[in-house]
Design a protein around this motif. Structure first.
Motif, mmCIF file in Angstrom:
data_model
loop_
_atom_site.group_PDB
_atom_site.id
_atom_site.type_symbol
_atom_site.label_atom_id
_atom_site.label_comp_id
_atom_site.label_asym_id
_atom_site.label_seq_id
_atom_site.Cartn_x
_atom_site.Cartn_y
_atom_site.Cartn_z
ATOM 1 N N ASP A 1 60.439 42.306 24.541
ATOM 2 C CA ASP A 1 60.230 42.471 23.369
ATOM 3 C C ASP A 1 58.720 42.544 22.687
ATOM 4 O OD1 ASP A 1 62.972 42.067 22.661
ATOM 5 O OD2 ASP A 1 62.859 39.891 22.326
ATOM 6 N N SER B 1 57.978 46.386 23.583
ATOM 7 C CA SER B 1 58.726 47.376 22.580
ATOM 8 C C SER B 1 57.958 47.198 21.194
ATOM 9 C CB SER B 1 59.987 46.833 22.364
ATOM 10 O OG SER B 1 60.423 45.985 21.710
ATOM 11 N N LEU B 2 57.386 46.273 20.754
ATOM 12 C CA LEU B 2 56.715 46.189 19.602
ATOM 13 C C LEU B 2 55.435 47.006 19.564
ATOM 14 C CD1 LEU B 2 57.265 42.281 18.519
ATOM 15 C CD2 LEU B 2 58.403 44.449 17.598
ATOM 16 N N TYR B 3 54.793 46.672 20.873
ATOM 17 C CA TYR B 3 53.638 47.487 20.951
ATOM 18 C C TYR B 3 53.519 48.997 21.068
ATOM 19 C CZ TYR B 3 49.391 49.348 23.140
ATOM 20 O OH TYR B 3 47.996 49.970 23.429
ATOM 21 N N THR C 1 59.841 48.521 15.434
ATOM 22 C CA THR C 1 59.785 47.466 14.214
ATOM 23 C C THR C 1 60.880 46.890 13.936
ATOM 24 O OG1 THR C 1 60.109 49.234 12.702
ATOM 25 C CG2 THR C 1 57.856 48.637 13.207
ATOM 26 N N ASP C 2 61.741 46.681 14.891
ATOM 27 C CA ASP C 2 63.055 46.078 14.541
ATOM 28 C C ASP C 2 62.757 44.435 14.067
ATOM 29 O OD1 ASP C 2 65.232 44.305 15.115
ATOM 30 O OD2 ASP C 2 66.309 46.073 16.036
ATOM 31 N N SER C 3 63.375 44.041 12.873
ATOM 32 C CA SER C 3 63.074 42.628 12.343
ATOM 33 C C SER C 3 63.876 41.555 13.289
ATOM 34 C CB SER C 3 63.760 42.615 10.986
ATOM 35 O OG SER C 3 65.246 42.921 10.933
ATOM 36 N N LEU D 1 61.249 41.148 15.897
ATOM 37 C CA LEU D 1 59.980 40.108 15.480
ATOM 38 C C LEU D 1 60.372 38.804 15.005
ATOM 39 C CD1 LEU D 1 58.715 43.261 12.952
ATOM 40 C CD2 LEU D 1 57.410 41.991 14.757
ATOM 41 N N LEU E 1 49.634 43.161 18.005
ATOM 42 C CA LEU E 1 50.793 42.675 18.176
ATOM 43 C C LEU E 1 50.821 41.399 17.309
ATOM 44 C CD1 LEU E 1 51.658 42.822 21.856
ATOM 45 C CD2 LEU E 1 52.882 43.670 20.368
ATOM 46 N N LYS F 1 51.150 42.597 13.667
ATOM 47 C CA LYS F 1 52.614 42.813 13.294
ATOM 48 C C LYS F 1 53.575 41.477 12.910
ATOM 49 C CE LYS F 1 53.918 47.382 15.558
ATOM 50 N NZ LYS F 1 54.654 48.124 16.204
ATOM 51 N N ILE F 2 53.452 40.671 14.042
ATOM 52 C CA ILE F 2 54.210 39.048 13.570
ATOM 53 C C ILE F 2 53.826 38.594 12.430
ATOM 54 C CG2 ILE F 2 54.408 37.183 14.672
ATOM 55 C CD1 ILE F 2 53.623 38.253 17.385
#
Length: 650
Positions: free
Chosen positions: A157, A160-162, A166-168, A171, A215, A218-219
């Motif tokens: 996960d 993939s965020l990196y 941007t899937d909620s 996150l 990261l 984003k969080i």
């Protein structure tokens, strides 16, 4: 530093490590917990070394071994302090580097413990076995290259965020697993990353630190978006109800929320691990290729799920009483190879179990009694029924009956059903840790009918096979009522209580509880009963209790030496070795017991036992003979030469 002082230092180090591990961050939670748990198993041995006034091992060799252990514990403490302070994101992304440090610490501990010649220490066989278990676990961890499995989903996960995803859902999952859901959480993580950068002394922090800062941003943005008035309140997914319902749903009992979505469950189902999830959530989890329970991380033995009708009924009742519209279930669930119980009608067996569960939640006492009785009989038959009944959600309903039912027969059926379900090994841990059954079992043990008390004692014996359960059962106050049952129960009740107490007292922390509960006088009385039907159990428990400082004093004051000498002279092989084990402990703390045993003519029996006894008996006889030899040598050196203070020459 003396041996006693060094042992105290080691005990304090282990306790400090345990305290640190109580606050370990989620990414390394399992690794830290297992390291701490293994080290805590060493405490009884260290306490014995601290309290032991003599040893067959030269002082220099002992000090060298303990200093090596001290050094390895310092490394373990440094590692856990580091993990508790470093960035959580770093622990996931750089997990291989962290695990190398775990491997080094594990290897150091294994080497240090291997250097201690345990058989030369005057400690009980049970403690030796406990330390050997720790060594086996450490070696197994080294062999596995670090032991516990990674949370691969969390690692993937973050990657993939990196990479720009941007899937909620991702996150939300990452924020929950890393526990970055409040202002305090996010601030601490930010400071941890900044500390790591500043510790480089002005050098370029590199791409990896930039990745981690990105990261975290984003969080943080996600958490603030979903909760713009963010304070120290954890993030929750937005429910799909109206505003007034949303306010009411803040008070939803945790047991009614799906552990995956955190929403009120509309169609609760049970997986093979015994956990309950909303059907759609666990179906999606399984279809993504996962084969473990999301909550416990256990490998699922089957992808079949069982409807939790009892919980569904409770949720519906809660919604009605709180004026909330119950969440709607899908009308026509599509067939699927995963979580497929909804696509085919339940079998006759499933229907039967579901009907029994419905009766367990009935308000009619006679239905509860008959259902508990039927479950008792089914669970007695075989493991197939034990698995099916547990997976259907019966255990929490049976546990509830232990304290809510006023019918003695229903209580007896409920506790015996739990006993029969616990025969299946995988149910033992869940009954205690997941469903919290011990307080209810203890209540039945205190106040139930004689048959219910007997079966409650047998249940505690079955559950205490797992080491962690020994701690929980002892802490729940089970030992005093077990001692009462051993003293005043039927013959079967005494047997059940005796076996349960033996198992519980293997854990060092329970020995003092048992002594203070008055167990020693009861055991001494059982040794002298004309029928002698509890002699084996009584001697075995005395051998364990006498390895505890309080136990030595109380057993010694109970005039136990003549009885032990008699059993060494004419008892069964097992009773001889247990009686010798008691004397080894008594004579190590008070030489008057040596003098008394010698006057009773023990020397010839010991020589015979040292030559032809069981392996453990030979070992105990040799320890006693060495104690006699050392005592004589001390008397000669002191120049007493008084006849009354000498024992037979060997």
């Amino acid at each position: 530093m003396s041996k006693e002082e060094l042992a105290k230092t080691l005990i304090q180090s282990v306790k400090e490590i345990a305290a640190i591990s109580d606050h370990h961050p989620p990414p390394m939670k399992i690794h830290c917990s297992h390291l701490s748990r293994r080290l805590k198993l060493l405490l009884p041995m260290l306490e014995e070394i601290r309290d032991c006034k003599s040893s067959l091992l030269p002082e220099e060799s002992m000090m060298k071994a303990l200093l090596s252990l001290k050094e390895s514990l310092l490394h373990a403490k440094d590692l856990l302090v580091y993990i508790s302070q470093v960035s959580k994101i770093y622990l996931v992304l750089e997990r291989d580097q962290v695990m190398v440090r775990f491997q080094k610490v594990t290897a150091l501990l294994e080497q240090a413990l291997s250097e201690i010649p345990y058989r030369s220490l005057e400690i009980s066989d049970e403690l030796q076995e406990q330390v050997e278990l720790v060594l086996v676990q450490l070696r197994r961890s080294i062999g596995k290259g670090g032991g516990e499995k990674y949370d691969d989903e969390l690692y993937k996960d973050l990657i993939s965020l990196y990479d720009g995803v941007t899937d909620s859902d991702i996150l939300r999952r990452v924020a929950g697993k890393l526990q970055l859901m409040t202002v305090t959480d996010l601030t601490q993580e930010s400071l941890a990353l900044l500390d790591m950068v500043s510790s480089r002394g002005g050098d370029d922090p590199g791409e990896s630190f930039e990745k981690m800062m990105m990261l975290l941003k984003k969080i943080k943005d996600f958490v603030q978006t979903y909760n713009p008035n963010l304070d120290d309140v954890p993030l929750r997914p937005k429910p799909s109800f109206s505003k007034t319902q949303d306010e009411d749903l803040n008070n939803v009992p945790e047991d009614f929320r799906c552990p995956i979505s955190l929403k009120l469950m509309s169609d609760p189902v049970i997986v093979s691990s015994g956990q309950t999830y909303d059907r759609d959530c666990i179906k999606k989890w399984l279809e993504e290729g996962n084969s473990t329970c999301p909550k416990t991380k256990e490998t699922l033995t089957s992808d079949t799920v069982t409807p939790n009708y009892a919980l569904r009924s409770l949720i519906a009742q809660w919604c009605e009483s709180n004026g909330i519209e119950p969440p709607k279930r899908p009308k026509n669930p599509q067939p699927s190879s995963k979580a497929s119980s909804s696509s085919s009608p339940p079998s006759d067996e499933q229907l039967k179990i579901q009907e029994l569960l419905r009766k367990l939640t009935s308000q009619r006492p006679e239905e509860q009694r008959s259902a508990a009785g039927e479950i008792r009989l089914l669970a007695k038959q075989n493991n197939h029924y034990r698995i099916s009944i547990a997976a259907s959600g019966a255990i929490p309903l049976l546990v509830n009956l232990l304290t809510t039912s006023n019918d003695p027969r229903t209580q007896e059926h409920a506790v015996t059903s739990i006993l029969n379900l616990s025969i299946f090994q995988e149910n033992k841990g869940r009954i205690v840790s997941t469903f919290g059954a011990v307080p209810g079992i203890v209540q039945v043990l205190k106040k139930g009918s004689m048959e219910a008390r007997e079966n409650a004692a047998a249940t505690l014996f079955s559950l205490s096979v797992i080491d962690e359960n020994k701690v929980t059962i002892g802490a729940a106050g089970a030992i005093p009522p077990l001692v009462n049952l051993l003293s005043e129960g039927s013959q079967r009740g005494k047997k059940d209580a005796g076996t349960a107490l033996f198992n519980l007292c293997i854990f060092q922390g329970n020995k003092g509880k048992a002594v203070r509960a008055g167990l020693v006088p009861v055991l001494m009385r059982l040794l002298t009963e004309p029928e002698g039907r509890m002699v084996d159990e009584a001697l075995a428990i005395l051998a364990i209790l006498s390895s505890h400082p309080e136990g030595k004093l109380v057993v010694g004051a109970a005039d136990a030496v003549p009885y032990m000498v008699d059993f060494i002279r004419s008892g069964s092989p097992r009773n001889k070795e247990n009686a010798a084990a008691v004397l080894v402990q008594l004579c190590s703390c008070d030489p008057q017991h040596l003098i008394e045993a010698d006057k009773l003519g023990i020397m010839g029996c010991l020589f015979e036992m040292a030559e032809s006894g069981t392996d453990r008996g030979k070992r105990k006889a040799a320890q006693l003979l060495n104690s006699f030899s050392r005592f004589n040598e001390q008397q000669r050196r002191s120049g007493l030469g008084v006849e009354d203070h000498q024992v037979s020459q060997i």
